[in-house]
Scaffold this active site. Structure first.
Site, PDB file in Angstrom:
ATOM      1  N   GLU A   1       0.860  -1.185   0.000  1.00 28.98           N
ATOM      2  CA  GLU A   1       0.000   0.000   0.000  1.00 28.98           C
ATOM      3  C   GLU A   1       0.893   1.230   0.000  1.00 28.98           C
ATOM      4  O   GLU A   1       1.940   1.241   0.644  1.00 28.98           O
ATOM      5  CB  GLU A   1      -0.870   0.033   1.250  1.00 28.98           C
ATOM      6  CG  GLU A   1      -1.841  -1.127   1.333  1.00 28.98           C
ATOM      7  CD  GLU A   1      -2.750  -0.975   2.538  1.00 28.98           C
ATOM      8  OE1 GLU A   1      -3.817  -0.381   2.377  1.00 28.98           O
ATOM      9  OE2 GLU A   1      -2.374  -1.432   3.633  1.00 28.98           O
TER      10      GLU A   1
ATOM     11  N   HIS B   1      -5.982 -11.150   5.120  1.00 24.86           N
ATOM     12  CA  HIS B   1      -5.965 -11.006   3.658  1.00 24.86           C
ATOM     13  C   HIS B   1      -4.837 -11.817   2.998  1.00 24.86           C
ATOM     14  O   HIS B   1      -5.059 -12.552   2.039  1.00 24.86           O
ATOM     15  CB  HIS B   1      -5.786  -9.534   3.259  1.00 24.86           C
ATOM     16  CG  HIS B   1      -6.770  -8.607   3.904  1.00 24.86           C
ATOM     17  ND1 HIS B   1      -8.082  -8.953   4.134  1.00 24.86           N
ATOM     18  CD2 HIS B   1      -6.639  -7.342   4.362  1.00 24.86           C
ATOM     19  CE1 HIS B   1      -8.710  -7.920   4.700  1.00 24.86           C
ATOM     20  NE2 HIS B   1      -7.858  -6.939   4.855  1.00 24.86           N
TER      21      HIS B   1
ATOM     22  N   LYS C   1       2.647  -0.645   4.621  1.00 24.24           N
ATOM     23  CA  LYS C   1       2.074   0.666   4.327  1.00 24.24           C
ATOM     24  C   LYS C   1       3.209   1.585   3.890  1.00 24.24           C
ATOM     25  O   LYS C   1       4.372   1.342   4.191  1.00 24.24           O
ATOM     26  CB  LYS C   1       1.391   1.221   5.572  1.00 24.24           C
ATOM     27  CG  LYS C   1       0.215   0.336   6.015  1.00 24.24           C
ATOM     28  CD  LYS C   1      -0.880   1.128   6.637  1.00 24.24           C
ATOM     29  CE  LYS C   1      -2.057   0.249   7.050  1.00 24.24           C
ATOM     30  NZ  LYS C   1      -3.032   0.047   5.966  1.00 24.24           N
TER      31      LYS C   1
ATOM     32  N   LYS D   1       0.689   1.184  -4.582  1.00 27.28           N
ATOM     33  CA  LYS D   1      -0.323   0.196  -4.201  1.00 27.28           C
ATOM     34  C   LYS D   1      -0.286  -0.915  -5.224  1.00 27.28           C
ATOM     35  O   LYS D   1      -0.395  -0.678  -6.425  1.00 27.28           O
ATOM     36  CB  LYS D   1      -1.711   0.841  -4.186  1.00 27.28           C
ATOM     37  CG  LYS D   1      -2.800  -0.125  -3.703  1.00 27.28           C
ATOM     38  CD  LYS D   1      -4.113   0.591  -3.461  1.00 27.28           C
ATOM     39  CE  LYS D   1      -5.233  -0.363  -3.080  1.00 27.28           C
ATOM     40  NZ  LYS D   1      -5.136  -0.882  -1.728  1.00 27.28           N
TER      41      LYS D   1
HETATM   42  C1  BG6 Z   1      -8.035  -3.424   5.649  1.00 23.69           C
HETATM   43  C2  BG6 Z   1      -6.908  -3.021   6.559  1.00 23.69           C
HETATM   44  O1  BG6 Z   1      -8.577  -4.659   6.059  1.00 23.69           O
HETATM   45  O2  BG6 Z   1      -7.544  -3.535   4.318  1.00 23.69           O
HETATM   46  C3  BG6 Z   1      -6.295  -1.728   6.092  1.00 23.69           C
HETATM   47  O3  BG6 Z   1      -7.406  -2.879   7.876  1.00 23.69           O
HETATM   48  C4  BG6 Z   1      -5.891  -1.811   4.646  1.00 23.69           C
HETATM   49  O4  BG6 Z   1      -5.187  -1.370   6.898  1.00 23.69           O
HETATM   50  C5  BG6 Z   1      -7.040  -2.333   3.802  1.00 23.69           C
HETATM   51  O5  BG6 Z   1      -5.512  -0.526   4.205  1.00 23.69           O
HETATM   52  C6  BG6 Z   1      -6.593  -2.594   2.372  1.00 23.69           C
HETATM   53  O6  BG6 Z   1      -7.701  -2.908   1.593  1.00 23.69           O
HETATM   54  P1  BG6 Z   1      -7.693  -2.696   0.030  1.00 23.69           P
HETATM   55  O7  BG6 Z   1      -9.007  -3.240  -0.412  1.00 23.69           O
HETATM   56  O8  BG6 Z   1      -7.554  -1.213  -0.198  1.00 23.69           O
HETATM   57  O9  BG6 Z   1      -6.523  -3.444  -0.503  1.00 23.69           O
END
Ligand code: BG6
Length: 484
Positions: free
Chosen positions: A220, A244, A340, A345
């Site tokens: 990210e 995830h 992060k 991203k």
């Molecule tokens: C969330 C996390 O579950 O997923 C966040 O708590 C993160 O910290 C986010 O930024 C990322 O999701 P995506 O869909 O933007 O990849």
């Protein structure tokens, strides 16, 4: 995933004035109502500590929706006024008695048959009192179906996840529990199953004989973005890896399920997760972003973000390596990382295939054959790239690497938001894209030791791909992180 038309229902959101409701749940509810994918005449009841009237709640919702690009305003407002209702609760188990009364009131106003979704958009510390309150108020069983939705994080470690599962199971059947991991609602993540099991040539290559190693990166570019209160006590392993990243790993590595059905798929995921040994401290590198400078001036490091505890050692980056001890994957390294404030991203899975044992081409220049690679980009710029070696036409002795590219955007329009998919599945009673109790526990089991190990947290520059120490994980096993 399920096309069953949803029944008329009451969608109760506990935590309805929070950030998750504003950013994800409400926009998804608006979209699926707008597209008439929800049974007409259904209603939404928000509950939270804030003392709001129905109309104040509706106005808050309108503002949140407009801020997320919903429109036109008149339509949004008239929708909010017609379907949104509110009840303030004090958050104690006793306070849920009032919520139960309000549920019955709204059901009678809308002539609903008593089907209920209880969506807990709450921080972890509030789950237990909420579940106890719901049970005490008699809300865990209704006149129709009742489905409870639990957001992540599901526990802080194995023991707390087990305790939460036990509490849930004392009031709900597992088949009525929907644990959200929003990555499973992403179209590209669902497509992993199709990619693997609808394309036989890939299935033939998807094993230790042909795959050299696998990398999963969930990078990210943003920092913690105002979620410090939660994040500082979580960190990257709890926030991203346990859920995830591990779900992606399970989908990449699982065996072929016996049917396209929730239990069959979830059981295969559990099986593969149980084939991984608990991670050892030397298999993990943690990092935290330091200060840097962006286009609009200096940016604070993680500890300089408003609200972060002074001297916090919370990790904003984690890199891990592991092996899966089963017939398909024995000996194949898997490298995982997330962070992060990384360079960009990008959520990607890359399978690197084995190189030919000997290169017998008489090449004009010194050239090492590159192993073929399949890169699956889950977001953004969703698609696949297959990198392979090719003879440069007209030149006897030259080989180059080129890519075959597929991009969703070239073929399909925009993709449905993950939350819309997940909410429609909850309404249809299809748990395939939700995480079952065994999966949650199998996943926490992997990381429990590491979470307790007190590992050093290395600093990395914002915009870098984690701390330099992360390179060691791959190098010690004879590889390098893919940075292209
Ligand atoms: C969330 C996390 O579950 O997923 C966040 O708590 C993160 O910290 C986010 O930024 C990322 O999701 P995506 O869909 O933007 O990849």
């Amino acid at each position: 995933m399920n096309a069953t038309p949803p029944d008329r229902h009451l969608f109760v959101v506990v935590g309805a004035t929070g950030d998750l409701m504003d950013r994800k749940v409400l926009p998804a509810l608006w979209e699926i109502h707008r597209r008439h994918e929800v049974a007409e005449g259904s209603a939404i009841l928000g509950a939270s500590r804030r003392p709001l009237s129905d109309s104040e709640f509706q106005e808050t919702a309108v503002r949140a929706l407009l801020a997320h690009g919903a429109g036109p305003e008149g339509e949004v407002r008239s929708w909010a006024q017609s379907v949104l209702r509110y009840r303030a609760i004090d958050g104690t188990p006793e306070g849920y008695g009032g919520l139960a009364d309000r549920v019955r009131e709204v059901e009678s106003e809308f002539h609903l048959p008593g089907n209920r979704v209880l969506y807990l958009a709450l921080p972890l510390s509030a789950f237990t009192p909420a579940l106890m309150g719901i049970a005490r108020a008699g809300l865990s069983k209704g006149p129709g179906w009742t489905r409870v939705v639990v957001e992540k994080p599901f526990g802080r470690d194995l023991a707390s996840a087990r305790a939460l599962n036990d509490l849930i199971h004392s009031h709900f059947d597992e088949r009525d529990v929907y644990r959200i991991d929003h990555y499973l609602g992403k179209e590209t993540v669902q497509n992993l199953l199709v990619l693997r099991f609808a394309n036989m040539f890939l299935e033939g290559l998807w094993n230790r004989q042909w795959v050299e190693h696998v990398q999963i990166t969930v990078a990210e570019s943003l920092g913690v973005e105002g979620r410090v209160g939660y994040y500082d006590s979580a960190g990257a392993i709890r926030d991203m890896v346990q859920n995830h990243v591990t779900q992606l790993l399970a989908l990449v590595a699982m065996e072929v399920p016996s049917a396209f059905a929730a239990d069959a798929i979830r059981n295969e995921k559990v099986k593969v997760l149980r084939s991984i040994a608990r991670l050892a401290p030397e298999d993990v590198v943690l990092g935290q972003y330091g200060p840097g400078s962006g286009p609009s001036g200096p940016t604070p490091g993680y500890v300089g973000e408003p609200g972060v505890a002074p001297g916090s050692r919370t990790e904003t980056f984690a890199a891990l390596r592991l092996r899966i001890a089963n017939w398909r994957w024995q000996g194949v390294p898997f490298f995982l990382r997330t962070g992060k404030r990384m360079a960009r991203k990008s959520t990607r899975i890359v399978l690197t295939f084995r190189a030919p044992p000997i290169s017998f081409f008489p090449l004009a220049e010194e050239y090492e054959l590159n192993p073929d690679r399949l890169a699956i980009t889950l977001q953004p710029d969703e698609g696949f790239d297959l990198a392979f070696e090719i003879k440069v036409p007209g030149e006897e002795n030259r080989i180059q690497t080129h890519r075959m590219r597929f991009r969703y955007a070239d073929v399909f329009g925009s993709m449905r938001d993950a939350y819309e998919t997940l909410i429609l599945d909850i309404l249809a009673g299809d748990p395939t894209l939700f995480v079952c109790a065994d999966e949650v526990e199998a996943s926490w089991t992997l990381y429990d030791d590491v979470l307790r190990a007190g590992l050093p947290v290395h600093t990395y520059a914002p915009g870098a791909n984690g701390p330099p120490e992360a390179a060691r994980l791959a190098e010690e096993w004879g590889h390098r992180w893919n940075e292209d």
